[in-house]
Design a protein around this motif. Structure first.
Motif, PDB file in Angstrom:
ATOM      1  N   VAL A 436       0.833  -1.203   0.000  1.00  0.00           N
ATOM      2  CA  VAL A 436       0.000   0.000   0.000  1.00  0.00           C
ATOM      3  C   VAL A 436       0.875   1.263   0.000  1.00  0.00           C
ATOM      4  CG1 VAL A 436      -1.856   1.193   1.208  1.00  0.00           C
ATOM      5  CG2 VAL A 436      -1.754  -1.290   1.260  1.00  0.00           C
ATOM      6  N   GLU A 437       2.034   1.148   0.648  1.00  0.00           N
ATOM      7  CA  GLU A 437       2.955   2.269   0.739  1.00  0.00           C
ATOM      8  C   GLU A 437       3.295   2.867  -0.628  1.00  0.00           C
ATOM      9  OE1 GLU A 437       5.898   0.873   3.591  1.00  0.00           O
ATOM     10  OE2 GLU A 437       7.022   2.704   3.147  1.00  0.00           O
ATOM     11  N   SER A 438       3.357   2.001  -1.658  1.00  0.00           N
ATOM     12  CA  SER A 438       3.765   2.466  -2.979  1.00  0.00           C
ATOM     13  C   SER A 438       2.665   3.250  -3.688  1.00  0.00           C
ATOM     14  CB  SER A 438       4.160   1.269  -3.843  1.00  0.00           C
ATOM     15  OG  SER A 438       3.001   0.489  -4.094  1.00  0.00           O
ATOM     16  N   LEU A 439       1.433   3.129  -3.183  1.00  0.00           N
ATOM     17  CA  LEU A 439       0.306   3.753  -3.883  1.00  0.00           C
ATOM     18  C   LEU A 439       0.027   5.167  -3.425  1.00  0.00           C
ATOM     19  CD1 LEU A 439      -2.137   0.709  -3.829  1.00  0.00           C
ATOM     20  CD2 LEU A 439      -0.915   1.602  -5.814  1.00  0.00           C
ATOM     21  N   VAL A 440       0.366   5.458  -2.174  1.00  0.00           N
ATOM     22  CA  VAL A 440       0.032   6.776  -1.617  1.00  0.00           C
ATOM     23  C   VAL A 440       1.292   7.447  -1.070  1.00  0.00           C
ATOM     24  CG1 VAL A 440      -2.380   6.297  -1.072  1.00  0.00           C
ATOM     25  CG2 VAL A 440      -0.594   5.647   0.554  1.00  0.00           C
ATOM     26  N   GLY A 441       1.197   8.753  -0.928  1.00  0.00           N
ATOM     27  CA  GLY A 441       2.339   9.512  -0.459  1.00  0.00           C
ATOM     28  C   GLY A 441       2.255   9.823   1.020  1.00  0.00           C
ATOM     29  N   HIS A 442       1.559   9.002   1.751  1.00  0.00           N
ATOM     30  CA  HIS A 442       1.450   9.212   3.194  1.00  0.00           C
ATOM     31  C   HIS A 442       1.441   7.860   3.880  1.00  0.00           C
ATOM     32  CE1 HIS A 442      -2.751   7.808   3.314  1.00  0.00           C
ATOM     33  NE2 HIS A 442      -2.886   8.428   2.150  1.00  0.00           N
ATOM     34  N   LYS A 443       1.472   7.859   5.199  1.00  0.00           N
ATOM     35  CA  LYS A 443       1.394   6.592   5.935  1.00  0.00           C
ATOM     36  C   LYS A 443       0.374   6.732   7.059  1.00  0.00           C
ATOM     37  CE  LYS A 443       4.963   3.784   6.544  1.00  0.00           C
ATOM     38  NZ  LYS A 443       6.268   3.250   6.975  1.00  0.00           N
ATOM     39  N   THR A 444      -0.875   7.046   6.651  1.00  0.00           N
ATOM     40  CA  THR A 444      -1.946   7.149   7.631  1.00  0.00           C
ATOM     41  C   THR A 444      -3.050   6.179   7.244  1.00  0.00           C
ATOM     42  OG1 THR A 444      -1.449   9.481   7.982  1.00  0.00           O
ATOM     43  CG2 THR A 444      -3.588   8.698   8.760  1.00  0.00           C
ATOM     44  N   LEU A 445      -3.462   5.368   8.210  1.00  0.00           N
ATOM     45  CA  LEU A 445      -4.483   4.353   7.944  1.00  0.00           C
ATOM     46  C   LEU A 445      -5.699   4.606   8.837  1.00  0.00           C
ATOM     47  CD1 LEU A 445      -5.176   1.521   6.629  1.00  0.00           C
ATOM     48  CD2 LEU A 445      -4.270   0.514   8.739  1.00  0.00           C
ATOM     49  N   ILE A 446      -6.874   4.567   8.215  1.00  0.00           N
ATOM     50  CA  ILE A 446      -8.109   4.727   8.995  1.00  0.00           C
ATOM     51  C   ILE A 446      -8.649   3.343   9.349  1.00  0.00           C
ATOM     52  CG2 ILE A 446     -10.461   5.647   9.004  1.00  0.00           C
ATOM     53  CD1 ILE A 446      -9.534   7.698   6.905  1.00  0.00           C
ATOM     54  N   ILE A 447      -8.749   3.068  10.647  1.00  0.00           N
ATOM     55  CA  ILE A 447      -9.276   1.758  11.070  1.00  0.00           C
ATOM     56  C   ILE A 447     -10.724   1.925  11.544  1.00  0.00           C
ATOM     57  CG2 ILE A 447      -6.963   0.920  11.717  1.00  0.00           C
ATOM     58  CD1 ILE A 447      -7.873   1.171  14.670  1.00  0.00           C
ATOM     59  N   PRO A 448     -11.515   0.844  11.537  1.00  0.00           N
ATOM     60  CA  PRO A 448     -12.910   0.948  11.964  1.00  0.00           C
ATOM     61  C   PRO A 448     -13.004   1.366  13.429  1.00  0.00           C
ATOM     62  CG  PRO A 448     -12.484  -1.196  10.930  1.00  0.00           C
ATOM     63  CD  PRO A 448     -11.153  -0.538  11.145  1.00  0.00           C
ATOM     64  N   GLY A 449     -14.022   2.168  13.754  1.00  0.00           N
ATOM     65  CA  GLY A 449     -14.228   2.607  15.130  1.00  0.00           C
ATOM     66  C   GLY A 449     -14.369   1.428  16.081  1.00  0.00           C
ATOM     67  N   LEU A 450     -14.936   0.325  15.587  1.00  0.00           N
ATOM     68  CA  LEU A 450     -15.124  -0.851  16.446  1.00  0.00           C
ATOM     69  C   LEU A 450     -13.800  -1.557  16.752  1.00  0.00           C
ATOM     70  CD1 LEU A 450     -18.399  -2.329  14.905  1.00  0.00           C
ATOM     71  CD2 LEU A 450     -18.142  -1.287  17.159  1.00  0.00           C
ATOM     72  N   ALA A 451     -12.725  -1.136  16.030  1.00  0.00           N
ATOM     73  CA  ALA A 451     -11.414  -1.733  16.294  1.00  0.00           C
ATOM     74  C   ALA A 451     -10.504  -0.719  16.979  1.00  0.00           C
ATOM     75  CB  ALA A 451     -10.797  -2.223  14.990  1.00  0.00           C
TER      76      ALA A 451
END
Lengths: 488, 409
Positions: A436-451
């Motif tokens: 995934v790192e190669s696709l975007v220029g950032h390293k922020t991931l949104i996880i589900p609120g339930l997790a």
């Protein structure tokens, strides 16, 4: 069993011929009767592939043109006999909105799958002021709900005769026909009234409600004359219901629908037992006189002494939902409230899905819209319904984003977090596996609120910054608008 | 681990396919039949959209004379007896039995699928447990409104559940023990449970936090503290077996006379496997199953079918599934349709939420649930009324519905 199967031709008990259940029919049984010429007119690669799909209920005999020719007439008849569902399929209405009810192969959904989702008909009556009637017809036609990308809607209109007057009934039917293409159920006990109604919708093939102990002969004549299916009604009198069914069938009316009576509250136990009894005899014991679609009428709760409308709607909602689970192939309801109808429409959709279908989707990375290097990256589990819900929310909000689907063995977010299938490691592995790192220029991931509880460990394991998203994906659009900036 | 789980689920799915496909799959990956061969992978399983026309009556129907009178007929149900029954499990213990409850609750005992036959009424009616939490948890507004004033006091909350809402049992969720939350220690958890035991006299269900190690520690101490009370410990899992903490809990339950709730995720082979592990430590009469309850709209059909399958298999003789089952109807509130404000045509959430929980419960009621974990009073009332009603087998008056065709509403 004290009852013998009847032979309709002679009226004498026939020798009990044990039919094979759909689960016992093998593709070979079917293949033997097919032309075996591998002509591919059915678009399958050969006759064996076609027979496999036939016993799986995915194609119908009509998809095989050669079997319909004179040459294979005998084999065709045998195949029809072999593959006929123990519960007859009955169609009413015309054109693309026509509905087919019944056609069930099994008692329990997990044995095979259920066919023909029960249509929900909404009632109106012939003494309604014209505008009220037209408004109701319009509302019935327009009511819908978007559920995981599918449109759920109402399917039929039941026109009741309150006036007991043939002309009034005929006028009401005329008005409804002019305003709606939905299939109709004409409800009147007086055959003269019924005939007036039928004369106003000759092209619509309505369902006739109902033949009873007193009017069955006239109703049978009308059903034959107008070529319409007929409801047999004998509330909580199962012997009478059976007598009427046999007699009407002998009379020549083959498309029958059974109304064993829907009685809410004090009659709910008996009602459910009667529906269950009929369906069990049809599907487990191949009793032909039980093998017709069943009509549930939750709107009967409105005839009781209860006054509070909300209480009546509540009772109608629970009666309807229990009958959907317990073998009603068609429902007539009165409430038009969304909170009453929504659970029915969703539950109906759910129990008619194929239980043989995987509960999970393929893990992987999905792109939505036109994501760029600043687009958000979300993560979820591979439970089918979780994925479809999120997919439908992302599409509805026109979001450009990536969605990482982690393999949780098909468990939802909540269960997968509890069961430790959705954890810091599985998230980190997913990010690495799909690069995934190669696709975007950032390293922020949104996880589900339930997790939410995974955020700390996941940051550590993946090296990504974790943003805890909403608990329900309906909040995604707002969340991203307010909280998302790459590298934040 | 996720991978092996997935493979198991695939195997499970295959089991539910038409048996002829299963037959083809046995042993070989490729089958040859006369002039035909195919790869198993070619079999695509789709949702069937249509069905064969039903012409089975047609042949015998050529010439007939229209009958002039009704044929006399009787509808008889083919008698079906099942070879096995569901075990009975008793929760709670009175003083005479070594506990301190004023009444106990016995569940299970079914000898046929629920409500399929009026002549076989349920041996024990389903019981209803209402939830309390040991810390403030986010709850939908519609639920919070009923319990707002007691939410910080589990004992008061429990008292209200029994007195005001008629709970048969109370579930104490020890949410605060979660290591990723407050990480409350077992001693504190014991004090909470003790306070609830003092406050109410109904049997208790003790809910953990889901961490296999922490739950084992907490459950073991509570088991000893509440010796003889016949608590239902919610829950033990295969993850505990993996973390090697299952034995500790199971032994504590046996020694101190409690009941275990085995939790598995919509997978009967796992449920059976967990039960086999538990049989090593305690009698089967001390085991209840949670096969997972999913919200209406989010997979309730999987819960419905897994319960129908489990019950049917159990009654047909599968001893590893002959345990009473529990359903968390409160999970219905996870569905957005239960709690969200929606467009006016979908009605107010004050009604939509409770009907969601109610229908979630009633649907699984038909599949044979023995004990419910619930929250909304309207859902509890409806279920309780129906439990009574579905045991009523007196003949009903058909005239009660006679007028629905002509009624002016």
């Amino acid at each position: 069993m004290s009852r013998e199967p009847i032979n309709p031709a002679s009226g004498q008990p026939a020798e009990k011929k044990r039919r094979k259940s759909i689960r016992e029919i093998s593709p070979i049984d079917v293949y033997k009767l097919l032309p075996k010429i591998n002509c591919r007119e059915c678009r399958e690669s050969n006759c064996m592939a076609f027979s496999t799909r036939l016993v799986n209920g995915e194609v119908v005999l009509l998809d095989c043109p050669p079997i319909l020719t004179e040459e294979y007439r005998e084999a065709h008849t045998q195949l029809i006999e072999l593959l006929a569902p123990p519960v007859r399929a009955v169609t009413f209405g015309s054109g693309p909105d026509a509905v087919t009810i019944g056609g069930k192969y099994v008692l329990q959904r997990h044995e095979f799958t259920y066919h023909n989702p029960s249509p929900i008909a909404i009632d109106l009556h012939d003494l309604m002021p014209e505008q009220e009637l037209l408004d109701r017809v319009k509302t019935i036609g327009e009511f819908s709900y978007n559920y995981i990308g599918r449109t759920l809607s109402l399917n039929a209109i039941a026109i009741r005769c309150s006036s007991r007057d043939a002309e009034t009934f005929r006028d009401a039917v005329k008005r409804v026909v002019a305003a709606s293409k939905l299939p109709l159920i004409l409800c009147a006990h007086d055959p003269h009234v019924m005939e007036a109604g039928l004369s106003a919708c000759r092209e619509q093939t309505p369902l006739i409600y109902a033949a009873t102990e007193t009017n069955w002969k006239q109703m049978a004549e009308l059903a034959l004359q107008y070529r319409c299916p007929l409801v047999v009604s004998a509330p909580v009198d199962m012997d009478l219901l059976r007598s009427l069914t046999k007699t009407l069938f002998e009379y020549g009316v083959e498309d029958l629908v059974l109304d064993p009576g829907t009685i809410g509250e004090e009659g709910l136990a008996v009602t459910i037992a009667n529906f269950t009894g009929l369906r069990t005899e049809a599907c487990r014991h191949f009793d032909e006189l039980s093998g017709f679609p069943l009509l549930g009428i939750p709107m009967t709760v409105w005839t009781g002494s209860e006054i509070s409308e909300d209480v009546l709607k509540w009772k109608e909602a629970i009666t309807a939902s229990m009958l959907l689970s317990r073998y009603a192939d068609l429902l007539i309801m009165h409430s038009m409230d969304g909170w009453v109808l929504l659970p029915q429409m969703i539950w109906r959709f759910n129990i008619y899905t194929d239980p043989r279908k995987p509960v999970s989707v393929e893990p992987g990375l999905r792109a939505f819209g036109k994501p760029d290097r600043n687009s958000p990256v979300l993560v979820t589990t591979n439970y089918a319904l979780t994925f479809f819900t999120i997919e439908s929310d992302i599409k509805a909000a026109n979001l450009d984003c990536y969605l990482l689907i982690v393999d949780t063995g098909g468990l939802s977010v909540e269960s997968a977090v509890a069961g430790r299938y959705f954890n810091a490691d599985s998230i980190a592995n997913g990010l690495a596996e799909y690069n995934v790192e190669s696709l975007v220029g950032h390293k922020t991931l949104i996880i589900p609120g339930l997790a939410a509880r995974l955020s700390g460990d996941a940051e550590e394991a993946s090296g990504w910054k974790i943003l805890v998203g909403p608990k329900d994906s309906s909040g995604l659009a707002q969340f991203i608008r307010k909280r998302w900036s790459p590298g934040s | 681990m996720a991978d092996s789980k997935r493979k198991k689920m695939d195997g499970e799915m295959l089991l539910s396919l038409a048996p002829q496909i299963l037959e083809l799959l046995k042993g070989v990956q490729q089958v040859e039949l006369e002039n035909f061969s195919m790869e198993i992978g070619d079999l695509e399983l789709l949702i069937p959209t249509s069905t064969a026309p039903s012409h089975r009556h047609a042949a015998a129907h050529a010439q007939k004379i229209k009958p002039a009178t009704l044929f006399p007929e009787r509808f008889t149900r083919t008698p079906v007896t099942f070879p096995a029954k569901i075990r009975e499990v008793t929760l709670g213990a009175t003083r005479a039995e070594g506990g301190s409850r004023s009444r106990t609750v016995t569940i299970g005992g079914a000898t046929s699928p629920a409500f399929s036959d009026l002549s076989v009424p349920p041996v024990h009616p389903p019981a209803i447990a209402l939830d309390v939490f040991d810390m403030e948890v986010p709850l939908p507004k519609v639920l919070k409104d009923n319990v707002r004033e007691v939410m910080n006091d589990p004992a008061e909350w429990a008292r209200m559940n029994v007195k005001k809402f008629g709970a048969d049992l109370v579930t104490v969720h020890l949410t605060s023990t979660d290591p990723l939350f407050r990480n409350t220690n077992p001693a504190q958890a014991c004090r909470t449970v003790d306070a609830v035991l003092q406050a109410v006299d109904v049997p208790l269900i003790i809910g953990g936090c889901g961490d296999p190690r922490k739950d084992a520690a907490v459950f073991s101490e509570i088991a000893a503290m509440a010796e003889g009370e016949r608590l239902l410990l919610n829950s033990v899992t295969l993850e505990m077996a993996e973390a090697k903490t299952l034995e500790k809990v199971a032994v504590a339950a046996r020694k101190n006379g409690h009941v275990l709730l085995g939790f598995t995720g919509l997978e009967l082979n796992s449920a059976k496997e967990l039960n086999r592990r538990l049989y090593e430590y305690l009698p089967p009469e001390q085991i209840v199953m949670d096969l997972t309850t999913v919200a209406l709209g989010y997979g309730l059909e999987y819960s419905f079918s897994i319960h129908e399958r489990a019950r049917y298999a159990a009654l047909m003789g599968d001893a590893e599934l002959q345990h009473p089952v529990i359903s968390a109807s409160t999970n219905a509130w996870g569905a957005r349709e239960a709690w969200m404000q929606m467009a006016p045509e979908y009605g107010s959430r004050e009604l939509r939420g409770p009907i969601w929980e109610t229908i979630n419960a009633l649907t699984l009621f038909l599949a044979g649930i023995d004990i419910y974990m619930m929250m909304h009073p309207a859902a509890v009332l409806t279920l309780r009324e129906l439990v009574g009603r579905l045991n009523e087998t007196r003949p009903v008056r058909p005239e009660a519905i006679h007028d629905w065709v002509s009624v002016r509403i």
